[in-house]
Design a protein around this motif. Sequence first.
Motif, PDB file in Angstrom:
ATOM      1  N   LEU A  40       0.919  -1.228   0.041  1.00  0.00           N
ATOM      2  CA  LEU A  40       0.067   0.072  -0.013  1.00  0.00           C
ATOM      3  C   LEU A  40       0.724   1.221  -0.016  1.00  0.00           C
ATOM      4  N   ARG A  41       2.089   1.188   0.455  1.00  0.00           N
ATOM      5  CA  ARG A  41       2.866   2.290   0.714  1.00  0.00           C
ATOM      6  C   ARG A  41       3.289   2.487  -0.729  1.00  0.00           C
ATOM      7  N   LEU A  42       3.403   1.699  -1.797  1.00  0.00           N
ATOM      8  CA  LEU A  42       3.633   1.953  -2.996  1.00  0.00           C
ATOM      9  C   LEU A  42       2.538   2.693  -3.902  1.00  0.00           C
ATOM     10  N   LYS A  43       1.425   2.665  -3.291  1.00  0.00           N
ATOM     11  CA  LYS A  43       0.402   3.296  -4.320  1.00  0.00           C
ATOM     12  C   LYS A  43       0.827   4.466  -4.929  1.00  0.00           C
ATOM     13  N   PRO A  44       0.853   5.429  -4.191  1.00  0.00           N
ATOM     14  CA  PRO A  44       1.410   6.944  -5.007  1.00  0.00           C
ATOM     15  C   PRO A  44       2.284   6.850  -6.279  1.00  0.00           C
ATOM     16  N   ALA A  45       3.285   5.769  -6.330  1.00  0.00           N
ATOM     17  CA  ALA A  45       4.036   5.596  -7.407  1.00  0.00           C
ATOM     18  C   ALA A  45       3.285   5.211  -8.533  1.00  0.00           C
ATOM     19  N   PHE A  46       2.219   4.822  -8.461  1.00  0.00           N
ATOM     20  CA  PHE A  46       1.342   4.603  -9.817  1.00  0.00           C
ATOM     21  C   PHE A  46       0.208   5.506 -10.155  1.00  0.00           C
ATOM     22  N   GLU A  47       0.410   6.671  -9.538  1.00  0.00           N
ATOM     23  CA  GLU A  47      -0.720   7.611 -10.078  1.00  0.00           C
ATOM     24  C   GLU A  47      -0.644   7.797 -11.461  1.00  0.00           C
ATOM     25  N   GLY A  48      -1.842   8.060 -12.028  1.00  0.00           N
ATOM     26  CA  GLY A  48      -1.975   7.946 -13.496  1.00  0.00           C
ATOM     27  C   GLY A  48      -1.914   6.725 -14.219  1.00  0.00           C
ATOM     28  N   HIS A  49      -1.831   5.688 -13.702  1.00  0.00           N
ATOM     29  CA  HIS A  49      -1.919   4.332 -14.414  1.00  0.00           C
ATOM     30  C   HIS A  49      -3.084   3.683 -13.678  1.00  0.00           C
ATOM     31  N   SER A  50      -3.588   2.414 -14.456  1.00  0.00           N
ATOM     32  CA  SER A  50      -4.589   1.840 -14.156  1.00  0.00           C
ATOM     33  C   SER A  50      -3.954   0.852 -13.196  1.00  0.00           C
ATOM     34  N   LEU A  51      -4.313   0.909 -11.978  1.00  0.00           N
ATOM     35  CA  LEU A  51      -3.850   0.066 -10.835  1.00  0.00           C
ATOM     36  C   LEU A  51      -4.888  -0.945 -10.231  1.00  0.00           C
ATOM     37  N   VAL A  52      -4.460  -2.058 -10.223  1.00  0.00           N
ATOM     38  CA  VAL A  52      -5.374  -3.355  -9.655  1.00  0.00           C
ATOM     39  C   VAL A  52      -4.591  -3.989  -8.548  1.00  0.00           C
ATOM     40  N   PHE A  53      -5.495  -4.209  -7.348  1.00  0.00           N
ATOM     41  CA  PHE A  53      -4.954  -4.896  -6.349  1.00  0.00           C
ATOM     42  C   PHE A  53      -5.298  -6.461  -6.211  1.00  0.00           C
ATOM     43  N   MET A  54      -4.567  -7.258  -5.610  1.00  0.00           N
ATOM     44  CA  MET A  54      -4.908  -8.464  -5.619  1.00  0.00           C
ATOM     45  C   MET A  54      -4.353  -9.181  -4.228  1.00  0.00           C
ATOM     46  N   SER A  55      -5.207  -9.581  -3.032  1.00  0.00           N
ATOM     47  CA  SER A  55      -4.569 -10.234  -1.969  1.00  0.00           C
ATOM     48  C   SER A  55      -5.256 -11.315  -1.449  1.00  0.00           C
ATOM     49  N   THR A  56      -4.911 -11.958  -0.080  1.00  0.00           N
ATOM     50  CA  THR A  56      -5.686 -12.805   0.268  1.00  0.00           C
ATOM     51  C   THR A  56      -6.784 -13.013   1.174  1.00  0.00           C
ATOM     52  N   LYS A  57      -7.231 -11.499   1.435  1.00  0.00           N
ATOM     53  CA  LYS A  57      -8.264 -11.091   2.563  1.00  0.00           C
ATOM     54  C   LYS A  57      -9.137 -10.387   1.884  1.00  0.00           C
ATOM     55  N   LEU A  58     -10.377 -10.765   1.684  1.00  0.00           N
ATOM     56  CA  LEU A  58     -11.363  -9.822   1.127  1.00  0.00           C
ATOM     57  C   LEU A  58     -11.428  -8.394   1.822  1.00  0.00           C
ATOM     58  N   CYS A  59     -11.175  -8.390   3.132  1.00  0.00           N
ATOM     59  CA  CYS A  59     -11.584  -7.366   3.865  1.00  0.00           C
ATOM     60  C   CYS A  59     -10.523  -6.096   3.388  1.00  0.00           C
ATOM     61  N   PHE A  60      -9.454  -6.370   2.617  1.00  0.00           N
ATOM     62  CA  PHE A  60      -8.475  -5.612   2.298  1.00  0.00           C
ATOM     63  C   PHE A  60      -9.131  -4.766   1.156  1.00  0.00           C
ATOM     64  N   ALA A  61      -9.933  -5.217   0.306  1.00  0.00           N
ATOM     65  CA  ALA A  61     -10.827  -4.183  -0.400  1.00  0.00           C
ATOM     66  C   ALA A  61     -11.232  -2.806   0.188  1.00  0.00           C
TER      67      ALA A  61
END
Length: 147
Positions: free
Chosen positions: A17-38
């Motif tokens: 999550l700390r890397l999220k600002p590095a991808f501003e302006g790009h289409s960013l999709v997340f994947m993880s092992t716990k649904l609550c992380f959405a």
Amino acid sequence: MKVLAIASAGGHWIQLLRLKPAFEGHSLVFMSTKLCFAETVKGYNFYRIPDANRREKLRLFYSMFCITKRIILLQPDLVITTGAAPGLLGIIAGKICGAKTVWIDSIANVEKISMSCKIASSFADRTYTQWPELTTEKIIFNGNVLS
């Protein structure tokens, strides 16, 4: 550019999550092992994947199948992960599917590189450690994500 950011629970997810600002302006999709992380990535697409580890061989195969299927559907340009096993599986599947791949080893690995990082360094386009003492020919130090 479509970026798939993948990590397992705990510190791996927090560092990702700390890397999220590095991808501003790009289409960013997340994947993880716990649904609550959405909830922590509202406004972004999120996909839950099954967790697995090296002690659960059958579960590793199932997780690899699910991750590969999702990567084929998403067709990301870049797969980036902070670990652990699901991230490694994402790096392998991403590489097979033609994406650029980046592994960032956990900052918790102070004294030695993780086993997953060692494996990832054979597949990933870039492999990073967060400790300068742990650099190798294949594993780069370029700062850490928690500072």
